[in-house]
Structures are given as C-alpha cells and as structure tokens.
Design an enzyme around this catalytic site. Structure first.
Site, PDB file in Angstrom:
ATOM      1  N   TRP A 108       0.871  -1.175   0.000  1.00  0.00           N
ATOM      2  CA  TRP A 108       0.000   0.000   0.000  1.00  0.00           C
ATOM      3  C   TRP A 108       0.903   1.219   0.000  1.00  0.00           C
ATOM      4  CZ3 TRP A 108      -5.096   0.136  -0.761  1.00  0.00           C
ATOM      5  CH2 TRP A 108      -5.816  -1.042  -0.566  1.00  0.00           C
TER       6      TRP A 108
ATOM      7  N   ALA B 201       0.477  -3.588   5.668  1.00  0.00           N
ATOM      8  CA  ALA B 201       1.179  -3.568   6.956  1.00  0.00           C
ATOM      9  C   ALA B 201       0.770  -4.719   7.856  1.00  0.00           C
ATOM     10  CB  ALA B 201       0.919  -2.236   7.655  1.00  0.00           C
TER      11      ALA B 201
ATOM     12  N   GLU C 134       0.267  -7.699   7.312  1.00  0.00           N
ATOM     13  CA  GLU C 134       0.957  -8.953   7.022  1.00  0.00           C
ATOM     14  C   GLU C 134       2.434  -8.939   7.440  1.00  0.00           C
ATOM     15  OE1 GLU C 134      -2.669  -8.560   4.890  1.00  0.00           O
ATOM     16  OE2 GLU C 134      -0.916  -7.276   4.617  1.00  0.00           O
TER      17      GLU C 134
ATOM     18  N   ARG D 253      -9.941   2.628  11.168  1.00  0.00           N
ATOM     19  CA  ARG D 253      -9.303   1.328  11.006  1.00  0.00           C
ATOM     20  C   ARG D 253      -7.793   1.432  11.160  1.00  0.00           C
ATOM     21  NH1 ARG D 253      -7.108  -1.721   6.794  1.00  0.00           N
ATOM     22  NH2 ARG D 253      -7.408  -3.948   7.068  1.00  0.00           N
TER      23      ARG D 253
ATOM     24  N   SER E  28      10.855  -0.928  13.143  1.00  0.00           N
ATOM     25  CA  SER E  28       9.690  -0.438  12.423  1.00  0.00           C
ATOM     26  C   SER E  28      10.001   0.877  11.714  1.00  0.00           C
ATOM     27  CB  SER E  28       8.522  -0.231  13.382  1.00  0.00           C
ATOM     28  OG  SER E  28       7.422   0.326  12.694  1.00  0.00           O
TER      29      SER E  28
ATOM     30  N   HIS F   2       1.702  16.377   0.146  1.00  0.00           N
ATOM     31  CA  HIS F   2       1.824  15.312   1.151  1.00  0.00           C
ATOM     32  C   HIS F   2       2.664  14.151   0.627  1.00  0.00           C
ATOM     33  CE1 HIS F   2      -1.488  16.123   4.355  1.00  0.00           C
ATOM     34  NE2 HIS F   2      -0.859  17.224   4.017  1.00  0.00           N
TER      35      HIS F   2
END
Length: 148
Positions: A14, A47, A49, A79, A104, A118
């Site tokens: 994503w 993310a 997974e 979410r 991370s 952005h």
C-alpha cells in the site's frame, strides 16, 4: 573493524511509491556503513501482514535484524489505529520471542492526503526514516557481536 551483516527489509505494498523510499534510504545507508552487508527486500500486501513474515524470517536464524516499512493512513474510519497497533505489537512480539531485532519504519499520519505536497513530504521523510533504521540495524547487529 568492519562487519558483514544480513538484513531483511519487509515492504508493505500500500502506497508503495512512498514506502519504497524507506527501502532506498535503508539500503543506501547500509552500503555506507557496512558495504559488505546484504539487504534482502521482501514484499507483503499491507502492513497487517508484516509481523507474520518477520516471524518467519526471524526463526530462520539468517538475519542480524529485520526492518518493516509501511504507511498506514487515516482513511476516516478509524481502522488505521487498529492496524497500526496490531502491526507494532506484532513486530515487538517477534523480536521478543526470537531475539532477532525487528525495527519499524511504519508511519501512521493522521492528516495524510494524496496531494502532491503530502506525497512529496512523505517520500522524503521515508528516505530519512530508512536511513535511521539502517543505523539502528547496524548498531544492534554490532552490539550482538561486540557487546562491550
């Protein structure tokens, strides 16, 4: 003393155009700090997974550290909070259970809009985050070899 390490970098697909910038920053900084090291890039759908793949990689015993990169955005339905919490908790559980450091590079901006401004900001921000994660990966891997 120069060491040779092996790292894995898991990339969520994503917002791949943004997330891949973290991979670029990570690989470039590893090449600067430990040129003989290897970085394996692995992809997952999203993310959510990442912790499972991190666990599978960590149990192989072939990686000095694993990094996971994702951009989890607020889509207006809350979410993202649950996904971000699950991902970070899952990555932490992997490193505690296996002893393999898991880093991370996952960001969860609340105000992300798919605008040029952005996208440009986060593309550059992810490069820096990737570089910082590479420095952390080298530090934890070196500490495992030279604990003093």
């Amino acid at each position: 003393m120069t060491h040779s390490f092996r790292f894995a970098l898991i990339r969520a697909r994503w917002h791949a155009d943004i997330v891949d910038r973290a991979a670029e920053g990570f690989a470039a900084r590893i090449a600067e700090l430990a040129p003989a090291s290897q970085v394996d890039m692995l992809d997952v759908s999203g993310a959510f997974e990442m912790p499972l793949l991190a666990q599978q990689l960590a149990t192989r015993g072939t990686y000095d550290a694993i990094a996971a990169a994702a951009l989890v955005v607020d889509g207006g339905i809350y979410r993202h909070d649950f996904v971000a919490q699950a991902v970070v908790s899952g990555l932490m559980q992997v490193q505690l259970a296996t002893g393999v450091p898991v880093l991370s590079i996952s960001l969860t901006p609340h105000n992300f809009q798919p605008s040029d401004a952005h996208i440009a900001f986060f593309r550059e921000h992810f490069v820096q985050k990737g570089r910082e994660a590479a420095e952390a990966a080298i530090a934890v891997a070196t500490r495992a070899i030279d604990p003093a």
